[in-house]
Write an enzyme that holds these catalytic residues in place. Sequence first.
Site, PDB file in Angstrom:
ATOM      1  N   CYS A 167      -5.896  12.667  12.421  1.00 42.47           N
ATOM      2  CA  CYS A 167      -6.421  11.338  12.129  1.00 42.47           C
ATOM      3  C   CYS A 167      -6.423  10.505  13.382  1.00 42.47           C
ATOM      4  O   CYS A 167      -6.114  10.992  14.459  1.00 42.47           O
ATOM      5  CB  CYS A 167      -5.599  10.668  11.057  1.00 42.47           C
ATOM      6  N   LYS A 191       0.845  -1.202   0.000  1.00 37.02           N
ATOM      7  CA  LYS A 191       0.000   0.000   0.000  1.00 37.02           C
ATOM      8  C   LYS A 191       0.879   1.251   0.000  1.00 37.02           C
ATOM      9  O   LYS A 191       0.675   2.169  -0.803  1.00 37.02           O
ATOM     10  CB  LYS A 191      -0.893   0.011   1.252  1.00 37.02           C
ATOM     11  N   ASN A 192       1.868   1.289   0.898  1.00 33.33           N
ATOM     12  CA  ASN A 192       2.626   2.532   1.078  1.00 33.33           C
ATOM     13  C   ASN A 192       3.588   2.823  -0.059  1.00 33.33           C
ATOM     14  O   ASN A 192       4.192   3.903  -0.102  1.00 33.33           O
ATOM     15  CB  ASN A 192       3.380   2.508   2.413  1.00 33.33           C
ATOM     16  N   ARG A 220      -1.723  15.287  12.598  1.00 36.47           N
ATOM     17  CA  ARG A 220      -0.819  14.979  11.479  1.00 36.47           C
ATOM     18  C   ARG A 220      -0.360  16.298  10.859  1.00 36.47           C
ATOM     19  O   ARG A 220      -0.881  16.717   9.827  1.00 36.47           O
ATOM     20  CB  ARG A 220      -1.516  14.127  10.424  1.00 36.47           C
ATOM     21  N   ARG A 241      -8.636  -0.464   4.184  1.00 39.41           N
ATOM     22  CA  ARG A 241      -7.754   0.551   3.586  1.00 39.41           C
ATOM     23  C   ARG A 241      -6.409  -0.060   3.199  1.00 39.41           C
ATOM     24  O   ARG A 241      -5.731   0.464   2.303  1.00 39.41           O
ATOM     25  CB  ARG A 241      -7.494   1.693   4.583  1.00 39.41           C
ATOM     26  N   ASP A 281       4.232   0.836  12.155  1.00 41.82           N
ATOM     27  CA  ASP A 281       3.077   0.146  11.573  1.00 41.82           C
ATOM     28  C   ASP A 281       2.967  -1.308  12.033  1.00 41.82           C
ATOM     29  O   ASP A 281       1.912  -1.921  11.890  1.00 41.82           O
ATOM     30  CB  ASP A 281       3.144   0.185  10.037  1.00 41.82           C
TER      31      ASP A 281
HETATM   32  C1  UD1 Z   1       4.008   7.040   6.502  1.00 48.93           C
HETATM   33  C2  UD1 Z   1       3.195   5.787   6.286  1.00 48.93           C
HETATM   34  C3  UD1 Z   1       2.598   5.291   7.587  1.00 48.93           C
HETATM   35  C4  UD1 Z   1       3.710   5.124   8.631  1.00 48.93           C
HETATM   36  C5  UD1 Z   1       4.536   6.395   8.747  1.00 48.93           C
HETATM   37  C6  UD1 Z   1       5.737   6.229   9.657  1.00 48.93           C
HETATM   38  C7  UD1 Z   1       2.338   6.012   4.034  1.00 48.93           C
HETATM   39  C8  UD1 Z   1       1.141   6.226   3.159  1.00 48.93           C
HETATM   40  N1  UD1 Z   1       2.121   6.078   5.339  1.00 48.93           N
HETATM   41  O1  UD1 Z   1       3.110   8.036   6.991  1.00 48.93           O
HETATM   42  O2  UD1 Z   1       1.978   4.033   7.353  1.00 48.93           O
HETATM   43  O3  UD1 Z   1       3.116   4.844   9.889  1.00 48.93           O
HETATM   44  O4  UD1 Z   1       5.022   6.778   7.447  1.00 48.93           O
HETATM   45  O5  UD1 Z   1       6.534   5.179   9.248  1.00 48.93           O
HETATM   46  O6  UD1 Z   1       3.417   5.754   3.554  1.00 48.93           O
HETATM   47  N2  UD1 Z   1       5.472  14.990  10.862  1.00 48.93           N
HETATM   48  C9  UD1 Z   1       5.526  16.332  11.204  1.00 48.93           C
HETATM   49  N3  UD1 Z   1       5.427  17.256  10.204  1.00 48.93           N
HETATM   50  C10 UD1 Z   1       5.271  16.918   8.893  1.00 48.93           C
HETATM   51  C11 UD1 Z   1       5.215  15.534   8.554  1.00 48.93           C
HETATM   52  C12 UD1 Z   1       5.327  14.580   9.552  1.00 48.93           C
HETATM   53  O7  UD1 Z   1       5.669  16.674  12.366  1.00 48.93           O
HETATM   54  O8  UD1 Z   1       5.168  17.818   8.041  1.00 48.93           O
HETATM   55  C13 UD1 Z   1       5.565  13.963  11.934  1.00 48.93           C
HETATM   56  C14 UD1 Z   1       4.277  13.125  12.047  1.00 48.93           C
HETATM   57  O9  UD1 Z   1       3.289  13.772  12.812  1.00 48.93           O
HETATM   58  C15 UD1 Z   1       4.779  11.857  12.702  1.00 48.93           C
HETATM   59  C16 UD1 Z   1       6.200  11.734  12.134  1.00 48.93           C
HETATM   60  O10 UD1 Z   1       6.551  13.009  11.609  1.00 48.93           O
HETATM   61  O11 UD1 Z   1       4.858  12.044  14.092  1.00 48.93           O
HETATM   62  C17 UD1 Z   1       6.319  10.674  11.054  1.00 48.93           C
HETATM   63  O12 UD1 Z   1       5.443  10.989  10.007  1.00 48.93           O
HETATM   64  P1  UD1 Z   1       5.738  10.580   8.495  1.00 48.93           P
HETATM   65  O13 UD1 Z   1       7.010   9.802   8.414  1.00 48.93           O
HETATM   66  O14 UD1 Z   1       5.595  11.798   7.656  1.00 48.93           O
HETATM   67  O15 UD1 Z   1       4.531   9.577   8.223  1.00 48.93           O
HETATM   68  P2  UD1 Z   1       3.559   9.579   6.979  1.00 48.93           P
HETATM   69  O16 UD1 Z   1       4.299   9.841   5.729  1.00 48.93           O
HETATM   70  O17 UD1 Z   1       2.362  10.368   7.282  1.00 48.93           O
END
Ligand code: UD1
Length: 419
Positions: free
Chosen positions: A118, A24-25, A123, A400, A308
Site C-alpha cells: 500500500c 475508524k480503526n 504490508r 477513508r 497515524d
Molecule cells: C493498524 C492501523 C493503522 C496503524 C497501524 C499501526 C487499522 C485498521 N489500521 O494497521 O492505522 O497505522 O495499526 O499503529 O487499525 N507487520 C508485519 N507482518 C504482519 C503484520 C504487520 O511485518 O503480519 C508489520 C507492518 O508491516 C508494520 C508493523 O508490523 O510495519 C505494524 O503493523 P500493524 O500493527 O499490523 O498495523 P495494521 O494492523 O496494518
Amino acid sequence: MKNQRLIIEGGNALSGEIKVQGAKNSSLPIIAASLMCKGETVLKNCPCLTDTYASCRILTHLGCECRFDGNTLTVKADGLDKNEIPDELMREMRSSIIYMGALLGRCGRCSLSFPGGCELGPRPIDMHLNAMKKMGAKVNDEYGTIECVSEHGLKGRKITLKYPSVGTTENIILAAAKAKGETTIINAAREPEIVDLAAFINKCGGKIKGAGNSTVVIEGVSELYGCTHYIMPDRIAAATYISAVAATNGEINIHGIDASLCDSFMCVFEQMGCNIYVYDGCIYVNAKKPLKSVGKIITLPHPGFPTDAQAIIMSALCKAKGVSIFEETIFESRYRHVDSLVKMGADIKVIGKAAIINGVKKLYGAKVAATDLRGGAAMVVAGLGAEGITEIKDIEHIDRGYENIEKVITSLGGKITRT
Ligand code: UD1
C-alpha cells in the site's frame, strides 16, 4: 469519489466546539466481528466513511444484511452463505485481512485475495498467517489467494507475536473467540481500539481478558449473539482537529472523548505551548501562543506516539519555532507528505527514518495531493495554517477515515470547500 478536490483558504484561526467522530480503526474490526454473531448487531457512533461502507459491501457479499441509518449500523449475519471475498472487495480496504479470523471463526474456512502492498510500503501478513496455522488452520497462499481451512474448528493456543501488530492481534482475537479452548496472545498490541473490539465481543457472549495489556487470554465460546455497542471516539481524528487548531493559533473544545485515549500525543501539543484543560469527557485546547518546536518524537506501538499522528502533527510543527525531529519506526514509506509540505514552504529534510523540521514563519498555499489517508489530513492542516489557497487532489484517501471533514472545519470557522 475520484477527481474531487478540497480547496482551502488558509489563515483563519479555527475556534469552536466539536464532537469527534467514532473511531475508524475500532469500527472496522467490530464490523468484521459482527459476522460471527447470531441475531442483530447494532453499532452506534459508527463513522460514515468509505472504509466502513467497503466493510458493509464485504458483509453484504457474504450474505449478511447491513443498514446504515445516520451513524447507526445494523448488521444481521444469520444469512451468511459464503466464505470467499473477491479481489475487488479485498482491495477496497487494506484492513480486509481481518476477515480471515472472523470467517474462520464463523465458517471454519475462507478464501481471500492477498491484500498486497500500500501507500505506506509493503504490508506483509506473515504474522496473521502464522497465527492461523498455529491455531490449526491449513493455509495455502499460492497465486495471490489465501485459502484457509480448519475442518474441525480452530484450537486455542499460546501465540507469541514477534511484534505487537494491531491487525494480527485483532485477527487472533476474532479467530479465538469461537475456537476450542483457550488462546493466549503474548506481546499483543495494546491499542485502545483492541480494547473496544474485546469489549464488543464480550458483550456478545465472548470471554476475553486482558485486552489493552501485552497478554490477552481468549476462552473460546460456542456462540456469539449480536448486541448494541457504542463505537469509541476516534483519537486520530481528535489529533487532526487539534493540529488544525494549533496550525491556525486557534482554540477548540472537543467533547465526547475520554482524554486518556489521547495521552500518547497530547504531551506533544503541550510541548508546543498549547494550553490544555481536560474536564467531564471534554478536551479544551488553546493554541493562541506562537508554537514551539518539540525535540525528537519516535513513533512506537501504543502507548507510544502513534504513527497515524505523525504526518498530521508534522504539519502543525512546520511553523513551530526551532527544530523538531520525527523518527518513524512503524512503516517504511510514511514521509510521502513531506514533498508537498516543502512545496508549501516548509523546511523539512528526510534522512532515512528521520524527518528534521526546521520551523518557518509562514507556509503558502499550493496545489498538492493526498498521498495516503493521514498524509492527506496533514495537507488539510497545513492548508488551513498557510497563507493563500491550497488545492488538495486525490482526496478519496482522506474520505477513508474522516467523516465530513469539510463540514467539521467549516463549523470551526475554517474556509474549505469540496469541488
Ligand atoms: C493498524 C492501523 C493503522 C496503524 C497501524 C499501526 C487499522 C485498521 N489500521 O494497521 O492505522 O497505522 O495499526 O499503529 O487499525 N507487520 C508485519 N507482518 C504482519 C503484520 C504487520 O511485518 O503480519 C508489520 C507492518 O508491516 C508494520 C508493523 O508490523 O510495519 C505494524 O503493523 P500493524 O500493527 O499490523 O498495523 P495494521 O494492523 O496494518
